[in-house]
Design a protein around this motif. Structure first.
Motif, PDB file in Angstrom:
ATOM      1  N   ILE A 199      10.107   6.320  -3.875  1.00  0.00           N
ATOM      2  CA  ILE A 199      10.647   5.834  -5.149  1.00  0.00           C
ATOM      3  C   ILE A 199       9.641   6.091  -6.265  1.00  0.00           C
ATOM      4  CG2 ILE A 199      11.341   3.756  -6.420  1.00  0.00           C
ATOM      5  CD1 ILE A 199      12.329   2.641  -3.662  1.00  0.00           C
ATOM      6  N   ASP A 200       8.382   5.837  -6.000  1.00  0.00           N
ATOM      7  CA  ASP A 200       7.323   6.041  -6.984  1.00  0.00           C
ATOM      8  C   ASP A 200       7.234   7.511  -7.400  1.00  0.00           C
ATOM      9  OD1 ASP A 200       5.153   5.163  -8.605  1.00  0.00           O
ATOM     10  OD2 ASP A 200       3.737   5.823  -7.071  1.00  0.00           O
ATOM     11  N   GLU A 201       7.359   8.410  -6.442  1.00  0.00           N
ATOM     12  CA  GLU A 201       7.258   9.850  -6.730  1.00  0.00           C
ATOM     13  C   GLU A 201       8.420  10.361  -7.577  1.00  0.00           C
ATOM     14  OE1 GLU A 201       6.976  11.924  -3.026  1.00  0.00           O
ATOM     15  OE2 GLU A 201       5.078  10.978  -2.497  1.00  0.00           O
ATOM     16  N   THR A 202       9.605   9.766  -7.420  1.00  0.00           N
ATOM     17  CA  THR A 202      10.792  10.303  -8.088  1.00  0.00           C
ATOM     18  C   THR A 202      11.208   9.535  -9.333  1.00  0.00           C
ATOM     19  OG1 THR A 202      12.253   8.996  -6.646  1.00  0.00           O
ATOM     20  CG2 THR A 202      11.710  11.233  -5.927  1.00  0.00           C
ATOM     21  N   ARG A 203      10.514   8.450  -9.648  1.00  0.00           N
ATOM     22  CA  ARG A 203      10.948   7.671 -10.806  1.00  0.00           C
ATOM     23  C   ARG A 203      10.705   8.441 -12.093  1.00  0.00           C
ATOM     24  NH1 ARG A 203       6.471   3.632 -12.666  1.00  0.00           N
ATOM     25  NH2 ARG A 203       4.706   4.332 -11.405  1.00  0.00           N
ATOM     26  N   SER A 224      10.650   4.405 -15.924  1.00  0.00           N
ATOM     27  CA  SER A 224      10.514   2.964 -15.744  1.00  0.00           C
ATOM     28  C   SER A 224       9.271   2.612 -14.930  1.00  0.00           C
ATOM     29  CB  SER A 224      11.758   2.415 -15.055  1.00  0.00           C
ATOM     30  OG  SER A 224      11.956   3.050 -13.812  1.00  0.00           O
ATOM     31  N   ASN A 225       8.907   1.343 -14.992  1.00  0.00           N
ATOM     32  CA  ASN A 225       7.796   0.916 -14.147  1.00  0.00           C
ATOM     33  C   ASN A 225       8.281   0.848 -12.704  1.00  0.00           C
ATOM     34  OD1 ASN A 225       8.844  -1.752 -13.566  1.00  0.00           O
ATOM     35  ND2 ASN A 225       8.160  -2.393 -15.590  1.00  0.00           N
ATOM     36  N   LEU A 226       7.370   0.699 -11.776  1.00  0.00           N
ATOM     37  CA  LEU A 226       7.721   0.758 -10.358  1.00  0.00           C
ATOM     38  C   LEU A 226       8.693  -0.350  -9.960  1.00  0.00           C
ATOM     39  CD1 LEU A 226       7.453   2.090  -7.614  1.00  0.00           C
ATOM     40  CD2 LEU A 226       5.334   0.790  -7.262  1.00  0.00           C
ATOM     41  N   SER A 227       8.483  -1.554 -10.439  1.00  0.00           N
ATOM     42  CA  SER A 227       9.394  -2.653 -10.104  1.00  0.00           C
ATOM     43  C   SER A 227      10.822  -2.348 -10.561  1.00  0.00           C
ATOM     44  CB  SER A 227       8.921  -3.972 -10.730  1.00  0.00           C
ATOM     45  OG  SER A 227       7.677  -4.363 -10.193  1.00  0.00           O
ATOM     46  N   VAL A 277      12.392   4.201   8.081  1.00  0.00           N
ATOM     47  CA  VAL A 277      11.122   4.520   7.417  1.00  0.00           C
ATOM     48  C   VAL A 277      10.408   3.203   7.115  1.00  0.00           C
ATOM     49  CG1 VAL A 277      11.937   6.674   6.389  1.00  0.00           C
ATOM     50  CG2 VAL A 277      12.109   4.568   5.083  1.00  0.00           C
ATOM     51  N   THR A 278       9.106   3.293   6.970  1.00  0.00           N
ATOM     52  CA  THR A 278       8.361   2.091   6.616  1.00  0.00           C
ATOM     53  C   THR A 278       8.621   1.731   5.154  1.00  0.00           C
ATOM     54  OG1 THR A 278       6.400   3.300   5.878  1.00  0.00           O
ATOM     55  CG2 THR A 278       6.518   2.710   8.242  1.00  0.00           C
ATOM     56  N   LEU A 279       8.400   0.485   4.854  1.00  0.00           N
ATOM     57  CA  LEU A 279       8.558   0.020   3.485  1.00  0.00           C
ATOM     58  C   LEU A 279       7.605   0.771   2.559  1.00  0.00           C
ATOM     59  CD1 LEU A 279      10.258  -2.082   2.021  1.00  0.00           C
ATOM     60  CD2 LEU A 279       8.422  -3.715   2.386  1.00  0.00           C
ATOM     61  N   SER A 280       6.390   1.011   3.019  1.00  0.00           N
ATOM     62  CA  SER A 280       5.409   1.744   2.208  1.00  0.00           C
ATOM     63  C   SER A 280       5.881   3.162   1.894  1.00  0.00           C
ATOM     64  CB  SER A 280       4.059   1.802   2.926  1.00  0.00           C
ATOM     65  OG  SER A 280       3.491   0.519   2.990  1.00  0.00           O
ATOM     66  N   LYS A 281       6.443   3.843   2.894  1.00  0.00           N
ATOM     67  CA  LYS A 281       6.943   5.206   2.654  1.00  0.00           C
ATOM     68  C   LYS A 281       8.133   5.195   1.703  1.00  0.00           C
ATOM     69  CE  LYS A 281       5.339   7.700   6.670  1.00  0.00           C
ATOM     70  NZ  LYS A 281       4.448   8.673   6.078  1.00  0.00           N
ATOM     71  N   MET A 282       8.998   4.186   1.828  1.00  0.00           N
ATOM     72  CA  MET A 282      10.156   4.078   0.942  1.00  0.00           C
ATOM     73  C   MET A 282       9.698   3.871  -0.500  1.00  0.00           C
ATOM     74  SD  MET A 282      13.533   3.932   0.659  1.00  0.00           S
ATOM     75  CE  MET A 282      14.006   3.710   2.356  1.00  0.00           C
ATOM     76  N   VAL A 283       8.747   2.969  -0.699  1.00  0.00           N
ATOM     77  CA  VAL A 283       8.248   2.709  -2.051  1.00  0.00           C
ATOM     78  C   VAL A 283       7.503   3.932  -2.594  1.00  0.00           C
ATOM     79  CG1 VAL A 283       6.703   1.273  -3.446  1.00  0.00           C
ATOM     80  CG2 VAL A 283       8.199   0.219  -1.743  1.00  0.00           C
ATOM     81  N   ALA A 284       6.775   4.641  -1.749  1.00  0.00           N
ATOM     82  CA  ALA A 284       6.086   5.863  -2.189  1.00  0.00           C
ATOM     83  C   ALA A 284       7.092   6.906  -2.668  1.00  0.00           C
ATOM     84  CB  ALA A 284       5.233   6.430  -1.062  1.00  0.00           C
ATOM     85  N   VAL A 339       0.862  -1.185   0.000  1.00  0.00           N
ATOM     86  CA  VAL A 339       0.000   0.000   0.000  1.00  0.00           C
ATOM     87  C   VAL A 339       0.894   1.229   0.000  1.00  0.00           C
ATOM     88  CG1 VAL A 339      -1.771   1.281   1.260  1.00  0.00           C
ATOM     89  CG2 VAL A 339      -1.827  -1.223   1.232  1.00  0.00           C
ATOM     90  N   ILE A 340       0.701   2.078  -1.008  1.00  0.00           N
ATOM     91  CA  ILE A 340       1.439   3.345  -1.064  1.00  0.00           C
ATOM     92  C   ILE A 340       0.440   4.476  -1.266  1.00  0.00           C
ATOM     93  CG2 ILE A 340       3.662   2.450  -1.793  1.00  0.00           C
ATOM     94  CD1 ILE A 340       3.000   3.187  -4.643  1.00  0.00           C
ATOM     95  N   ASP A 341       0.586   5.471  -0.441  1.00  0.00           N
ATOM     96  CA  ASP A 341      -0.308   6.631  -0.480  1.00  0.00           C
ATOM     97  C   ASP A 341      -1.783   6.220  -0.471  1.00  0.00           C
ATOM     98  OD1 ASP A 341       1.786   8.444  -0.436  1.00  0.00           O
ATOM     99  OD2 ASP A 341       1.926   8.524  -2.630  1.00  0.00           O
TER     100      ASP A 341
END
Length: 81
Positions: free
Chosen positions: A47-51, A54-57, A38-45, A11-13
């Protein structure tokens, strides 16, 4: 040969999404999040915001790779001085 890529939900955002990652990248991502407190969700969020494109993976894989390379870059820079 069986692929080690596993689809994981996160779950992100506030919305649920899934990423397909090899165990090594998933473990690396969890280690980085833990080290940065930081939580894993915040870390992935983040990464998602700054990519870029590429796709998220793929963005997660590149992020983990870059983080793992950082100590090597720091070491090389200190040797040049």
């Amino acid at each position: 040969m069986k692929s080690s890529i596993v689809k994981r939900s996160i779950v992100i955002d506030g919305h649920k999404t899934s990423v397909s990652l090899e165990d090594a990248f998933w473990s690396g991502l969890k280690e980085i999040a833990h080290a940065r407190c930081v939580t894993l969700s915040k870390m992935v969020a983040a990464i998602d915001e700054t990519r870029q494109h590429s796709n998220l993976s793929s963005a997660i894989r590149l992020f983990v790779l870059d983080c793992m390379r950082e100590p090597l870059r720091t070491h090389e820079e200190s040797e040049r001085m």
